[in-house]
Write a protein that holds these residues in place. Structure first.
Motif, PDB file in Angstrom:
ATOM      1  N   LYS A 143      65.516  41.424  53.696  1.00 16.23           N
ATOM      2  CA  LYS A 143      65.089  40.425  52.711  1.00 16.23           C
ATOM      3  C   LYS A 143      64.363  39.266  53.375  1.00 16.23           C
ATOM      4  O   LYS A 143      63.331  38.808  52.875  1.00 16.23           O
ATOM      5  CB  LYS A 143      66.306  39.914  51.929  1.00 16.23           C
ATOM      6  CG  LYS A 143      65.950  38.950  50.811  1.00 16.23           C
ATOM      7  CD  LYS A 143      67.195  38.547  50.024  1.00 16.23           C
ATOM      8  CE  LYS A 143      66.838  37.582  48.891  1.00 16.23           C
ATOM      9  NZ  LYS A 143      68.043  37.197  48.110  1.00 16.23           N
ATOM     10  N   SER A 144      64.883  38.801  54.505  1.00 11.01           N
ATOM     11  CA  SER A 144      64.251  37.668  55.200  1.00 11.01           C
ATOM     12  C   SER A 144      62.901  38.065  55.792  1.00 11.01           C
ATOM     13  O   SER A 144      61.960  37.263  55.803  1.00 11.01           O
ATOM     14  CB  SER A 144      65.170  37.139  56.304  1.00 11.01           C
ATOM     15  OG  SER A 144      65.435  38.133  57.279  1.00 11.01           O
ATOM     16  N   HIS A 156      60.400  38.274  52.946  1.00 14.59           N
ATOM     17  CA  HIS A 156      60.029  36.914  52.542  1.00 14.59           C
ATOM     18  C   HIS A 156      59.004  36.329  53.511  1.00 14.59           C
ATOM     19  O   HIS A 156      58.050  35.662  53.080  1.00 14.59           O
ATOM     20  CB  HIS A 156      61.271  36.025  52.497  1.00 14.59           C
ATOM     21  CG  HIS A 156      60.987  34.606  52.107  1.00 14.59           C
ATOM     22  ND1 HIS A 156      60.714  34.231  50.806  1.00 14.59           N
ATOM     23  CD2 HIS A 156      60.900  33.466  52.858  1.00 14.59           C
ATOM     24  CE1 HIS A 156      60.484  32.927  50.768  1.00 14.59           C
ATOM     25  NE2 HIS A 156      60.583  32.449  51.987  1.00 14.59           N
ATOM     26  N   GLU A 214      55.686  37.964  52.785  1.00 13.94           N
ATOM     27  CA  GLU A 214      55.152  37.424  51.535  1.00 13.94           C
ATOM     28  C   GLU A 214      54.547  36.037  51.744  1.00 13.94           C
ATOM     29  O   GLU A 214      53.509  35.703  51.161  1.00 13.94           O
ATOM     30  CB  GLU A 214      56.276  37.345  50.486  1.00 13.94           C
ATOM     31  CG  GLU A 214      55.829  36.882  49.109  1.00 13.94           C
ATOM     32  CD  GLU A 214      54.898  37.864  48.423  1.00 13.94           C
ATOM     33  OE1 GLU A 214      54.085  37.425  47.583  1.00 13.94           O
ATOM     34  OE2 GLU A 214      54.978  39.071  48.736  1.00 13.94           O
ATOM     35  N   HIS A 215      55.165  35.261  52.593  1.00 15.60           N
ATOM     36  CA  HIS A 215      54.654  33.927  52.923  1.00 15.60           C
ATOM     37  C   HIS A 215      53.277  34.043  53.560  1.00 15.60           C
ATOM     38  O   HIS A 215      52.363  33.260  53.245  1.00 15.60           O
ATOM     39  CB  HIS A 215      55.623  33.233  53.881  1.00 15.60           C
ATOM     40  CG  HIS A 215      55.343  31.782  54.088  1.00 15.60           C
ATOM     41  ND1 HIS A 215      55.400  30.857  53.080  1.00 15.60           N
ATOM     42  CD2 HIS A 215      54.983  31.099  55.205  1.00 15.60           C
ATOM     43  CE1 HIS A 215      55.092  29.654  53.551  1.00 15.60           C
ATOM     44  NE2 HIS A 215      54.827  29.774  54.837  1.00 15.60           N
TER      45      HIS A 215
END
Length: 225
Positions: free
Chosen positions: A138-139, A142, A145-146
């Motif tokens: 998940k991290s 993320h 995605e950033h």
């Protein structure tokens, strides 16, 4: 227009351009870039960073495990920074390519061709983003995605610039840039396991789809949405 990450981008690119050499035995000191390269050497096309152990990275970098902690607290911290570094390197490559484009069709072809070239070069930066963006923790997702948000923002600025030069206008350029970014990265995830010679057809189809998105955005009637 420069982004807020330009200073970090220039610093990372200067480090990225320096050749990495390995020496026999353990090193007394280690740089972040050497640890990044050690991780890229180990993960390959299908292996996630999360599957690596600290000792594996230390061994590949030629250092004692304790030296790893001078830069990172754990593998996850290295992974997040490596994703950011990979995004910055790729953004600069694409920005330079797009700045050379004088019209819309060349910006499309240039961006997609550079994307494929990066996969063919197999330096690890693009495959890392593609892999961790779809199969990472998940991290990691993320963090990817950033980076994609930065790709979208910079593409949007370039599209608006070129539309003005061509006396035309896109409806919702933010959504246009988001659609194109997602399309290209989805294409990359699809072709990453293909041979370089098999990627050309997918790239050509992607260019056509991007032109369809742009054409639709120029003629979209917002009153009918």
């Amino acid at each position: 227009m420069k982004t807020s990450n330009d200073a970090n981008l220039n610093e990372l690119l200067e480090v990225h351009e320096k050749p990495i050499t390995r020496t026999a035995g353990r090193k007394a000191t280690i740089t972040k870039e050497e640890l990044f390269q050690a991780a890229l050497n180990l993960i390959g096309p299908e292996k996630s960073i999360s599957s690596l152990s600290l000792r594996e990275v230390a061994r590949e970098a030629g250092i004692a495990p304790n030296s790893f902690y001078r830069h990172f607290k754990d593998i996850d911290e290295l992974a997040i920074e490596l994703i950011e570094r990979s995004g910055l390197v790729l953004r600069q490559i694409l920005l330079e390519a797009r700045m050379k484009a004088s019209h819309q069709s060349s910006i499309i072809r240039t961006s997609v061709e550079v994307f494929i070239e990066q996969l063919n070069a197999d330096e690890g930066n693009l495959s890392l983003l593609l892999r961790e963006g779809y199969t990472g923790s998940k991290s990691y997702k993320h963090a990817v995605e950033h980076q994609l948000n930065y790709f979208q923002q910079e593409l949007q600025e370039d599209l608006i610039r070129l539309e003005r030069l061509n006396n035309s206008k896109l409806v919702h350029p933010d959504l246009v840039s988001k659609a194109i970014t997602q399309l290209v990265f989805n294409m990359g995830a699809k072709v990453i396991d293909m041979k370089p010679t098999e990627r050309k057809e997918a790239a050509e189809q992607t260019m056509i789809m991007i032109r369809m998105i742009l054409s639709g955005a120029r003629h979209l009637d917002e009153t009918k949405i």
